[in-house]
Design an enzyme around this catalytic site. Sequence first.
Site, mmCIF file in Angstrom:
data_model
loop_
_atom_site.group_PDB
_atom_site.id
_atom_site.type_symbol
_atom_site.label_atom_id
_atom_site.label_comp_id
_atom_site.label_asym_id
_atom_site.label_seq_id
_atom_site.Cartn_x
_atom_site.Cartn_y
_atom_site.Cartn_z
ATOM 1 N NE ARG A 187 -16.955 8.305 -2.541
ATOM 2 C CZ ARG A 187 -17.475 9.504 -2.763
ATOM 3 N NH1 ARG A 187 -17.367 10.053 -3.957
ATOM 4 N NH2 ARG A 187 -18.113 10.157 -1.823
ATOM 5 C CD GLU A 188 -11.220 4.142 2.660
ATOM 6 O OE1 GLU A 188 -11.698 3.856 1.535
ATOM 7 O OE2 GLU A 188 -11.524 3.520 3.681
ATOM 8 C CB ILE B 15 -27.260 19.273 -24.882
ATOM 9 C CG1 ILE B 15 -26.540 19.501 -26.222
ATOM 10 C CG2 ILE B 15 -27.537 17.800 -24.724
ATOM 11 C CD1 ILE B 15 -27.392 19.245 -27.451
ATOM 12 C CB CYS C 67 -16.481 6.583 -7.398
ATOM 13 S SG CYS C 67 -14.754 6.266 -7.015
ATOM 14 C CG ASP D 151 -30.654 13.832 -22.970
ATOM 15 O OD1 ASP D 151 -30.726 14.392 -24.079
ATOM 16 O OD2 ASP D 151 -30.605 14.441 -21.889
ATOM 17 C CD GLU E 128 -22.582 3.369 -21.967
ATOM 18 O OE1 GLU E 128 -21.983 4.402 -22.294
ATOM 19 O OE2 GLU E 128 -22.783 3.030 -20.810
ATOM 20 C CG HIS F 134 -27.642 14.737 -26.491
ATOM 21 N ND1 HIS F 134 -26.738 15.347 -27.331
ATOM 22 C CD2 HIS F 134 -26.947 14.401 -25.381
ATOM 23 C CE1 HIS F 134 -25.558 15.385 -26.730
ATOM 24 N NE2 HIS F 134 -25.656 14.819 -25.542
ATOM 25 C CD GLU G 72 -18.006 13.626 -28.676
ATOM 26 O OE1 GLU G 72 -18.507 13.231 -27.609
ATOM 27 O OE2 GLU G 72 -16.887 13.297 -29.064
ATOM 28 C CG HIS H 77 -16.107 16.838 -22.991
ATOM 29 N ND1 HIS H 77 -16.705 16.754 -24.223
ATOM 30 C CD2 HIS H 77 -16.787 16.013 -22.174
ATOM 31 C CE1 HIS H 77 -17.705 15.885 -24.151
ATOM 32 N NE2 HIS H 77 -17.773 15.426 -22.924
HETATM 33 N N1 GLN Z 1 -29.451 16.644 -21.032
HETATM 34 C C1 GLN Z 1 -28.226 16.235 -20.448
HETATM 35 C C2 GLN Z 1 -27.396 17.462 -20.094
HETATM 36 O O1 GLN Z 1 -27.509 18.424 -20.740
HETATM 37 C C3 GLN Z 1 -27.454 15.334 -21.379
HETATM 38 C C4 GLN Z 1 -26.234 14.766 -20.733
HETATM 39 C C5 GLN Z 1 -25.537 13.704 -21.569
HETATM 40 O O2 GLN Z 1 -25.746 13.567 -22.731
HETATM 41 N N2 GLN Z 1 -24.663 12.943 -20.980
HETATM 42 O O3 GLN Z 1 -26.623 17.474 -19.176
HETATM 43 ZN ZN ZN Z 2 -24.232 14.403 -24.149
#
Ligand code: GLN
Ligand code: ZN
Length: 767
Positions: free
Chosen positions: A24-25, A443, A528, A611, A617, A653, A677, A706
């Site tokens: 990972r340089e 969550i 990565c 989760d 995706e 989730h 979300e 985020h």
């Molecule tokens: N339970 C996980 C957390 O709280 C859910 C993470 C996710 O949805 N990507 O980190």
């Molecule tokens: Zn999430």
Amino acid sequence: MKEDRQYVMAIATNLGFPRIGAKRELKRAVESFWAGKIGPGELESTARALRREHWRLQQDIGIEHIPSNDFSLYDHVLDTAAMVGAVPGRFGYQGGAVNLATYFAMARGSDKVPAMEMTKWFDSNYHFIVPEFEAGQIFRLASTKSIDEFKEALALGIRTRPVLLGPVSFLLLGKSHEDKLDPLTLLDGLLPVYEDVLYRLMDSGAQWVQMDEPILALDLQQDALAAFDTAYGRLNGVTDKLKICLATYFGDLRENLGAALRLPVAALHLDFVRAPQQLDRAVDQISENPMLSLGVIDGRNIWRTNLDQTLELIEKAVDKLGPDRILIGPSCSLLHCPIDLELEDTLDEELKGWMSFARQKLEEIAMLTRAVNEGREAVAEMIAESRAVAERRSRSSRIHNPQVKERVANVNEKMFKRKSPFRVRREIQRARLNLPPLPTTTIGSFPQTAEVRKARAAFKKGNWSAERYEAFLKEEIEKAVRFQEEIGLDVLVHGEFERNDMVEYFGEQLEGIAFTQNGWVQSYGTRCIKPPVIYGDVRRSGPMTVRWIKYAKSLTARPLKGILTGPITILQWSFVRDDQPRRETACQIALAIRDEVADLEAAGIPVIQIDEPALREGLPLRRDEWPEYLEWAIDVFRLASSGVRDDTQIHTHMCYSEFNDIMEAIAALDADVISIEASRSDMELLDAFVRFQYPNEIGPGIYDIHSPRVPPVEEIEALLRKALNVFQAEWLWVNPDCGLKTRGWPEVHAALLNMVAAAKALRRKEF
Ligand code: GLN
Ligand code: ZN
């Protein structure tokens, strides 16, 4: 390319090599540059050294068409935007060459302007920077990277095949803030820049160029196909001396195959790993001249190829077209593979023998090419060995666990169904949990502080005893529980401090899943990941999470929510065995999770969240394949979640906001509560849930985790009011967008305090 070939024969080809470096340089250099620890000169010299090393490695292996411009400091789509000067106005670009500061600002934003959007590269886990276009967009050559890197390799004596993202894919992968702007209308303005680049490459001595047009593997409108005609009709004018290899990958071109085969290019690359069935069609329909580039080594997975089988496919094409019209390569760029298996010294020899990383894959390509050009005898030993390995692997007891197979075979309809319908369960759960309207929760994860990470590292290295680490985790859990009680959350979590990563944590405890030491793959920019390797039948040998949650439960009278990672997400974020259908593997994982769910229930945990952030995706690239995937994905989730009593509440989730086209499937999961979300789309996505009349309870994420920003109470209240316009309070949960592990405690404290205050204020006012 060897100039001294006496006979024209099949050509060993690569489409792209991983950029990050085996250690990972590149990540280190770029991050040091961002941190101001090194200057542009040092960054460039690291980049240059990596390119040289990778070109030489490919040359030594015997690859003839070695790619250049596959390297990138951040992302190749961003490089393309820079090449054509597509820099959105907010970055203050004034023309001329796009400099490093602008380039990285586009990728990451700056204190003044937000970054460009990032999204997944087709169905891979690589993320690219989404080009932004505006009406009247002007394109101009603003980066000569592709030409510079070609010259750089040539100076080392290596005549590479530069890679460009093709103009049609580039436009169709982009977006515009102006709703009505059809990106294809920009094609005429874009092509002169591509022509310019091709001329310059040709003048610099390039003989081949690779144009990637992966968009051809998607459902396309007629106008897109017409754009291909226009684009390659024009670019072909440049190419009497410069040959274009048009590269497609990730799927069967199906109805687009004919159009692709008719394009005036010197070679067409097709993915025969994902879509071996297109070979017959391709050799039948290809016209007199073009070469066919055979993508036969899996660029998306890490299994060693059975050369025997692959040679059969290649020979079919060679028989029809002759060896001089054949290129042999990976299915797609090797960007999605780790670099070198030889660096793995903790994997046992047997398992290692089944695998192949980028370097080994190129060796396989070189061998296959020799087999075509010199006859199978030339590489007889290698072929025999790969056959023997494939046979041993297929019979290995490490792959096949009769108990697991039997259990999967005995899965019955009842196991996919909760005992009672949701309406009945709901009343029973309400009686048990006795929650206020607008119940608050999180969550799952709480901040993974430097301390937590250090403790885990010390334990893994053996510097900390198991007792010491356990005591540390218990302290963290206790702090988290007290914190949640204090700020007044209704349903508590234990905080996930013992988990490094939501998939790795489970993968490490499940049989049939292995981990590499250096198997890094670029996810985006300098990020990565090291995907787990699901190599055999998956089995849970014992409880994975129960201990921690039980401890949390011993500390509080409030209801606790156990958090598990769902089977689809574990599957989606791993390298998956290729010797059985993915659904089969998913089903095995689901049974393991089902057992964990049962254990949590038995331990008295009333709420269990599974989760599935990766459910969406996993959707196939072609729409008509969606229903099949969704059907088994739903089944697998239900298999994992339905073994519980009516009074156990199942949550799921998902952290994305595009639900419109999969709403039915989401409802069919039959989770009692879903958290999603929503804050970034200002609750707009709730429309989808309303339109569809989502039948169960829902927790639209009320603030964006985020960002370190702490949302004020009034803002959360306003969002909740919006949600209350369309959902009743008894059906609505209050929670953040996602887990809090990337945040610091002070922000988490302030934000959750506001969240709880907003919920309480609304309860007072409304009920
Ligand atoms: N339970 C996980 C957390 O709280 C859910 C993470 C996710 O949805 N990507 O980190
Ligand atoms: Zn999430």
